[in-house]
Every structure is written in structure tokens, then in C-alpha cells.
Design an enzyme around this catalytic site. Structure first.
Site, short mmCIF file in Angstrom:
data_model
loop_
_atom_site.label_atom_id
_atom_site.label_comp_id
_atom_site.label_asym_id
_atom_site.label_seq_id
_atom_site.Cartn_x
_atom_site.Cartn_y
_atom_site.Cartn_z
N LYS A 111 -12.98 -18.92 -17.98
CA LYS A 111 -11.68 -18.65 -17.35
C LYS A 111 -10.98 -17.47 -18.02
CE LYS A 111 -10.92 -23.36 -15.69
NZ LYS A 111 -10.16 -24.59 -15.94
N LYS A 191 -21.63 -24.53 -9.44
CA LYS A 191 -20.97 -25.83 -9.31
C LYS A 191 -19.98 -25.79 -8.16
CE LYS A 191 -17.41 -26.76 -11.81
NZ LYS A 191 -16.46 -26.90 -12.91
N LYS A 194 -13.28 -25.29 -6.26
CA LYS A 194 -12.32 -24.63 -5.39
C LYS A 194 -12.27 -23.12 -5.65
CE LYS A 194 -9.07 -24.58 -2.38
NZ LYS A 194 -9.28 -24.87 -1.00
P1 TYM Z 1 -11.01 -31.04 -12.24
O1 TYM Z 1 -9.68 -31.14 -11.58
O2 TYM Z 1 -11.68 -29.72 -12.26
O3 TYM Z 1 -12.03 -32.06 -11.59
C1 TYM Z 1 -11.75 -33.44 -11.46
C2 TYM Z 1 -13.02 -34.25 -11.73
O4 TYM Z 1 -14.05 -33.87 -10.82
C3 TYM Z 1 -15.23 -33.53 -11.56
N1 TYM Z 1 -15.93 -32.46 -10.82
C4 TYM Z 1 -17.23 -32.47 -10.50
N2 TYM Z 1 -18.20 -33.38 -10.70
C5 TYM Z 1 -19.43 -33.09 -10.22
N3 TYM Z 1 -19.72 -31.95 -9.54
C6 TYM Z 1 -18.77 -31.01 -9.32
N4 TYM Z 1 -19.08 -29.91 -8.65
C7 TYM Z 1 -17.46 -31.25 -9.81
N5 TYM Z 1 -16.30 -30.55 -9.76
C8 TYM Z 1 -15.38 -31.30 -10.38
C9 TYM Z 1 -14.72 -33.05 -12.90
O5 TYM Z 1 -15.73 -33.13 -13.89
C10 TYM Z 1 -13.58 -33.99 -13.14
O6 TYM Z 1 -14.04 -35.20 -13.68
N6 TYM Z 1 -9.77 -30.87 -17.10
C11 TYM Z 1 -10.02 -31.76 -15.98
C12 TYM Z 1 -8.83 -32.62 -15.63
C13 TYM Z 1 -8.28 -33.45 -16.75
C14 TYM Z 1 -8.89 -34.62 -17.30
C15 TYM Z 1 -7.96 -35.07 -18.30
C16 TYM Z 1 -10.07 -35.29 -17.07
C17 TYM Z 1 -7.11 -33.26 -17.39
N7 TYM Z 1 -6.92 -34.22 -18.31
C18 TYM Z 1 -8.26 -36.20 -19.07
C19 TYM Z 1 -10.34 -36.42 -17.85
C20 TYM Z 1 -9.45 -36.85 -18.83
C21 TYM Z 1 -10.33 -30.92 -14.74
O7 TYM Z 1 -9.98 -29.77 -14.65
O8 TYM Z 1 -10.90 -31.61 -13.72
#
Ligand code: TYM
Length: 334
Positions: A111, A191, A194
Site C-alpha cells: 500500500k 487476490k 475491491k
Molecule cells: P478486509 O476488510 O480487507 O477483509 C475482510 C476479511 O475478508 C478476508 N478476505 C479474503 N479472504 C479470502 N480471499 C480474498 N480474496 C479475501 N479478501 C478479503 C480478509 O482476510 C479479512 O478476513 N485488516 C483487516 C480488517 C481488520 C481486522 C481487525 C481483521 C481490522 N481489524 C481485527 C481481524 C481482526 C482487513 O483489511 O480486512
């Protein structure tokens, strides 16, 4: 009964990568565990975003999660910025987190390349994430593979805090990663995400699902309609595994290997099955969109429940840090 915490950014639609990789698991876990699910808006502001759209995106994400099966009677669903202890603990944790560890995070490096000058919030992103989980002393964190490194760091932050301020205070959380740990996007390469524009939304209309699947990448070796393909290397086939029944999967694989079907035939079946599988969520979401006030109420109740736990942890943390406690109004003598 373990305590579970996980989060999702309100940075756009809930897509099938989020759903298969994480949210589907949340829905299962809420039946047997004490669960906290958080829409992490403070995380979402670490990258460029549309200020005017944030409010509606946060509500859309809440609707998506409820439609996907998060049950507010069983799980605590809330918005991160509604519980100020998240950012408060995050500050404390920055004081035990080595900068070198933050700089080495893969997501940070990726990023940071996209930012003209790298902002401190982006680097501190995993510290806020650690605060999210540790605030609830949660031990299980259901996520996709891309978050595993952040959870490893979270464990280290917990260890460092404990070493300095008291053994065993924060439990070390564990990542729960399922079979669908990394769903690829429609480009078949990166992956699903969005920011890559390669997603299918969980709440998309059938026609829109089809329009997205039509141009999606398949086995690159299938150049013409008559070339036999290899389902094992085709992302469309992978998606069949999640949306089609075993018999259909077998049929699809056979038709691919023998060039009985063209890729469009295979995609059409997937589009139909996907649309059918997601239909109940679409219906629930449509209903919830007509009851926005109720959705906001669910979030407010969730924040109040989360805050009960968060306040208590933060109070304990301040005591561990040796900070001066303010005296209460009833103790005033003047
Ligand atoms: P985020 O918002 O990018 O995604 C939410 C969840 O979806 C999973 N995910 C995927 N799994 C499989 N294949 C994909 N293509 C894919 N895209 C997204 C992510 O692994 C995630 O579990 N930093 C985190 C949000 C967060 C969080 C936390 C998670 C903030 N605080 C505390 C766990 C615990 C994030 O950006 O997820």
C-alpha cells in the site's frame, strides 16, 4: 466457549472473497462462541477514500453482514469509531511496537507504494488491528490468508505488553484460516479485492453477476473453443467448488477436460448457481434497506455491548501503566 473477534473495512461492497474467506466462518462461529464483529472505519481512512460515501458504505457493510447471516442476538456487531477505546489502546500499543516490524508488513509495503508520501496511519494500521482484538482479550480471529501476518504481529505486541506490564494480561490471539483462504479475483491472478476491481459482490443482481463472469480469466491454455482445459488451474472451476454441488463440479470438470463445453458454457452454469446461492442474502438485504433505522439501532446496541468490555480492559490497562487516576466527582471536597 472462546471469544472471537474479527473485522472488515467498509471500503466497498462485501465481495465473495470476504464472504468465503471470512464472513461465512463468522456466521458459523456465532452459534458456539462469544463473537465481536466490527466494521473498521478507522482502518478504512488510512487509504484514499470518498468522505461523502463513508457513511453509506458503513451502513451498506452492516446490511451486507446482516444479510449474510450475522445475527445480532448472537453476535455483537458494531462500528469501530463508536467505541473510542480502540484508538486509545492503539496508542498505548504503539509504545511497545518496534517500527521495524511495522515496516516489514507485506500489506504496508504494497500500500505504501501507492501513496505519494507514506503516512504514519498506514504504518500503524496493524497496531490498531492489534488493539481491536486485544481490547476484547479475544483468542480466535477468523480471517483470510492476507491477515495472518498482522495476527502474528498482534501476538508479538501482546507478548511485549505482557513482558513489560504483567504476565498473561493479554492472551495471544490465533488466526483461524479456512479452506477459502485466498479467493482469486476475476483476473484469475491477484487476490479478489475491491482495490483491484476484480470482485463479484455478494449482493449483486443475477444479470450483473453474469456480466462480471463473462470476461473472467480461465485456463490460459484454452485458446480456442476446441482446446481441452485443465480445471485444476482455472479460477472459474475453483468458484464452482463453492457454488455448485459435487455432481455439477464433476460434470463441469469432465466437459472442460474434453472440450465438450466452452468456457462460456461453464461460466453460465456458475453464474446461475451463484445467483441462486446468493438470492436469500439479496432478499434479506433488500428488506434491511427499507429499515435503515433498525440497522442503526443494531449497531448502537452492539457498540454499547462492546464498550462494556472495552472500558473495563482500558481501565485495567491504565492501571498497569501506572497512570494517575482522576478522582470522581463524588470525591470532590470543593
Ligand atoms: P478486509 O476488510 O480487507 O477483509 C475482510 C476479511 O475478508 C478476508 N478476505 C479474503 N479472504 C479470502 N480471499 C480474498 N480474496 C479475501 N479478501 C478479503 C480478509 O482476510 C479479512 O478476513 N485488516 C483487516 C480488517 C481488520 C481486522 C481487525 C481483521 C481490522 N481489524 C481485527 C481481524 C481482526 C482487513 O483489511 O480486512
Amino acid at each position: 466457549m472462546a471469544r472471537v473477534f474479527s473485522g472488515i473495512q467498509p471500503s466497498g461492497e462485501l465481495h465473495i472473497g470476504n464472504y468465503l474467506g471470512a464472513v461465512r466462518r463468522w456466521v458459523e462461529l456465532q452459534r458456539e462462541h462469544e463473537c465481536f464483529f466490527c466494521i473498521v472505519d478507522y482502518h478504512a481512512i488510512t487509504q484514499e477514500y470518498k468522505v461523502a460515501a463513508m457513511e453509506s458504505q458503513t451502513l451498506d457493510m452492516a446490511i451486507g453482514l446482516l444479510a449474510a447471516g450475522i445475527d445480532p442476538e448472537r453476535a455483537v456487531l458494531f462500528v469501530q469509531s463508536h467505541v473510542p477505546e480502540h484508538t486509545e489502546l492503539s496508542w498505548v500499543l504503539t509504545t511497545v511496537t518496534p517500527v521495524g516490524e511495522l515496516e516489514r508488513m507485506t500489506q504496508f509495503k504494497e500500500k505504501a507504494q501507492r501513496q505519494e508520501s507514506v503516512l504514519a496511519g498506514l504504518m500503524n494500521y496493524p497496531v490498531l488491528q492489534a488493539a481491536d482484538v486485544l481490547l476484547y482479550k479475544a483468542t480466535l480471529v477468523p480471517v483470510g490468508e492476507d491477515q495472518v501476518q498482522h495476527i502474528e504481529l498482534m501476538r508479538e505486541i501482546a507478548r511485549k505488553f505482557n513482558a513489560r506490564y504483567g504476565a498473561g494480561f493479554f492472551p495471544e490471539p490465533q488466526a483461524l484460516v479456512g479452506q477459502a483462504r485466498r479467493i482469486l479475483g476475476l483476473d484469475g491472478e491477484s487476490k479478489m479485492s475491491k482495490s483491484m476491481g476484480n470482485t463479484i459482490g455478494v449482493l449483486e443482481e443475477p444479470e450483473s453477476i453474469w456480466q462480471r463472469l463473462r470476461p473472467a480469466k480461465t485456463d490460459p491454455a484454452r485458446v480456442t473453443r476446441n482446446d481441452p482445459g485443465n480445471p485444476e488451474v482455472c479460477n472459474i472451476y475453483t468458484l464452482h467448488r463453492y457454488f455448485s454441488d459435487p455432481e455439477t463440479q464433476e460434470h463441469v470438470a469432465r466437459q472442460c477436460r474434453t472440450a465438450g463445453w466452452g468456457c462460456l458454457d461453464c461460466k453460465k452454469v456458475l453464474a446461475d448457481n451463484m445467483a441462486r446461492e446468493l438470492a436469500p442474502m439479496r432478499e434479506r438485504a433488500a428488506e434491511l434497506r427499507g429499515k435503515i433505522h433498525e440497522v442503526r439501532e443494531i449497531l448502537a446496541v452492539g457498540a454499547a455491548k462492546a464498550r462494556e468490555v472495552a472500558r473495563e480492559t482500558m481501565q485495567e490497562v491504565r492501571e498497569r501503566l501506572g497512570l494517575l487516576q482522576p478522582i470522581r466527582a463524588e470525591e470532590f471536597t470543593r
